[in-house]
Enzyme design. Sequence first.
Site, mmCIF file in Angstrom:
data_model
loop_
_atom_site.group_PDB
_atom_site.id
_atom_site.type_symbol
_atom_site.label_atom_id
_atom_site.label_comp_id
_atom_site.label_asym_id
_atom_site.label_seq_id
_atom_site.Cartn_x
_atom_site.Cartn_y
_atom_site.Cartn_z
ATOM 1 N N CYS A 2 7.264 9.055 -2.231
ATOM 2 C CA CYS A 2 8.680 8.971 -1.927
ATOM 3 C C CYS A 2 8.884 9.071 -0.415
ATOM 4 C CB CYS A 2 9.443 10.084 -2.629
ATOM 5 S SG CYS A 2 9.180 10.126 -4.419
ATOM 6 N N ARG A 27 7.750 3.210 0.655
ATOM 7 C CA ARG A 27 7.077 4.393 0.106
ATOM 8 C C ARG A 27 7.558 4.727 -1.295
ATOM 9 N NH1 ARG A 27 4.322 7.915 3.635
ATOM 10 N NH2 ARG A 27 4.684 9.545 2.112
ATOM 11 N N TRP A 75 10.309 7.425 -5.921
ATOM 12 C CA TRP A 75 9.373 6.723 -6.793
ATOM 13 C C TRP A 75 9.169 7.642 -7.988
ATOM 14 C CZ3 TRP A 75 4.488 7.139 -8.979
ATOM 15 C CH2 TRP A 75 3.855 5.951 -9.357
ATOM 16 N N ASN A 99 9.379 15.747 -1.979
ATOM 17 C CA ASN A 99 8.209 14.919 -2.281
ATOM 18 C C ASN A 99 7.141 15.817 -2.865
ATOM 19 O OD1 ASN A 99 9.468 12.707 -1.230
ATOM 20 N ND2 ASN A 99 8.045 12.394 0.474
ATOM 21 N N GLY A 100 6.429 15.315 -3.876
ATOM 22 C CA GLY A 100 5.365 16.106 -4.484
ATOM 23 C C GLY A 100 5.646 16.359 -5.949
ATOM 24 N N GLU A 479 -11.821 -6.215 -4.616
ATOM 25 C CA GLU A 479 -10.577 -6.126 -3.859
ATOM 26 C C GLU A 479 -9.705 -7.351 -4.121
ATOM 27 O OE1 GLU A 479 -7.545 -5.176 -1.054
ATOM 28 O OE2 GLU A 479 -8.862 -4.069 -2.404
ATOM 29 N N LYS A 483 -5.831 -7.235 -5.566
ATOM 30 C CA LYS A 483 -4.684 -7.825 -4.884
ATOM 31 C C LYS A 483 -3.859 -8.690 -5.842
ATOM 32 C CE LYS A 483 -4.653 -5.968 -1.117
ATOM 33 N NZ LYS A 483 -4.990 -4.828 -1.970
ATOM 34 N N GLU A 486 -1.935 -6.474 -8.243
ATOM 35 C CA GLU A 486 -0.892 -5.693 -7.597
ATOM 36 C C GLU A 486 0.406 -6.465 -7.400
ATOM 37 O OE1 GLU A 486 -2.723 -2.373 -4.613
ATOM 38 O OE2 GLU A 486 -2.992 -4.459 -4.024
ATOM 39 N N HIS A 502 -23.644 -10.354 -20.867
ATOM 40 C CA HIS A 502 -23.637 -9.044 -21.530
ATOM 41 C C HIS A 502 -22.250 -8.670 -22.047
ATOM 42 C CE1 HIS A 502 -27.801 -8.081 -20.456
ATOM 43 N NE2 HIS A 502 -27.553 -8.750 -19.338
#
Length: 606
Positions: A2, A27, A75, A99-100, A479, A483, A486, A502
């Site tokens: 946040c 954020r 968030w 925050n937290g 990566e 991406k 995301e 496999h």
Amino acid sequence: MCGIIGYTGPDKVKNILLEGLAQLEYRGYDSAGIAIAREDGSIYVEKQTGQTANLKAACEQSDADGHCGIGHTRWATHGGVTRLNTHPHRAGKVTLIHNGIIENYHELIEEYQLQDQLVSETDSEVAAALLNRFYDGTNPKEAIKKTVALLEGSFAFCILFEGLTDRIYCIRSVSPLVASSTEHGSLVASDITAVIKYSRKYFVVPEHQLMILYPDHIDLLNEEGIKTEPEILEVNWDVESAQKMGFPHYMMKEIHEQPEAIRKTIAPRLKNGVPSFEDEGMDDSVFASFTNINVVACGTAMYAGMVGKAVIEPIVKIPVTVQIASEFRYSTPLINENTLTIVVSQSGETIDTLAALRLARSCGSKTLAIVNVKGSSIARESDYVLYTHAGPEIAVASTKAYSVQLSAFYLLACKIAMVRGIFDHAQAKDFINNLYQCIDAISGILEQKDQIREAAKCLENAEHAYYIGRGLDYAFSMEGALKLKEISYVHAEAYAAGELKHGTIALIEKNIPVVAFATQDSVYNKTISNIREVKARGAYVLLITKENAEIPAGVCDMHLTVPIENDLFTGLPTVVILQLLAYYTSLSKGLDVDKPRNLAKSVTVE
């Protein structure tokens, strides 16, 4: 995750808060709110779900303003995305943002019988109610001290008390806060991007110290109530760096900034053309004696560590393990004083990585942090720090932060090889020259954007996509898959190409996109054979090779190349292709490239 902003000073506060929240929206962005201390001692609160534009529109309907206030972008962690769950939270004479995560909030509700006072589903409101319980109207410091002594978990609080119209009380544990005292007033924020408009100078709020912001100064009080002086830091980028600068999205801007970010990360660490970390306080003895390396990180940073492992192990011939920080922190790690633990985090505040760092140190391991933010928690607690110089990264999906982390691993590989007699000066200099060639190679990739945009068409309507490669190709394919997940919401997975038989090949069906990497000469023919296997089952193959590769007929549907000859250095330009593939796929689907759903930039809660 946040965002927090607070201001007290001579200027009107409402627009300062709204502008700060807009800077911090990356954020956390499912809701936002502000609280303003009015001159009559009352506190005005406005909060809205959705993006900060909704809050701004609501605030324009009110003439409430003042000179002291706090703001928050949320968030969601505890409770859904509702106006009641949005910060700030008010309880009696107390209004706070947080925050937290307060882990024992259920127990606190029961012990202090707070049930009837709560209107939200959040742990944050419990902290506000508890603080109000202890506040007698005269001694905020004592009330805060009693409250935080009872809290388990992480927190960064900014608090207004009714009747105290010129000051903000702040305290933190784990969750980050920075502050700055300027000629324009005093500011506090969760991220320097919200403060830099007013000052390049700031300090990281020390854990467990009470900070009180006044219009003309800031007091810091330790746990005994004694005033302390903070360590003043200075950012080396300006406010324009955090703007789009004509690009359609922050992500595209940050993709284009990679060549310069890599150059800024490499150049200060070179003396006579080879790596030197003397300015970071690391002499040769740091790299001479450890017997193994332990890399710990999360998400993109962890995938950078996978590339680091693939680069370091064959050169230095020592084992490198890469572990997910959220798993490592709860494990019984097989590390000791002979281990070098490298922790990687863009923000330097990733909570799982910070906890992993502390565990590694408790096991006797020396720790080296690769971080982008000066004075961050991970930087302060590590034995050694290697700062990357990416500047601010605003898009949630990391691009340039990943590239500079890779650059740091290349520098470390070269330095360790020199110290241990594996590279002489000429070999080390040649290694660095190859690294520098990646900068020009990336610039070349950026000139192929139209071709890459065309290649991305195979992904825009896909439900699933697979990335395959061997060795280094597999390391950076992870990566690439991340991406795509995301920002385009396409289910994508990376697999070692040799593992197809496999189990994975059962997932391949007609027209399913497979992004295949074959940039490693030593396994090129083997990889081509694996690609034939998926092509034979109807896959649509996008193949990425070096420019000089001979491509067998019929092995792919689309072909892209990277202008690098040395196998060891193909990752940096290749990942730019992968970033652009994800970007154009997201764009074609009409999604918010910079702010994908459910994600936040910096993960500061478990």
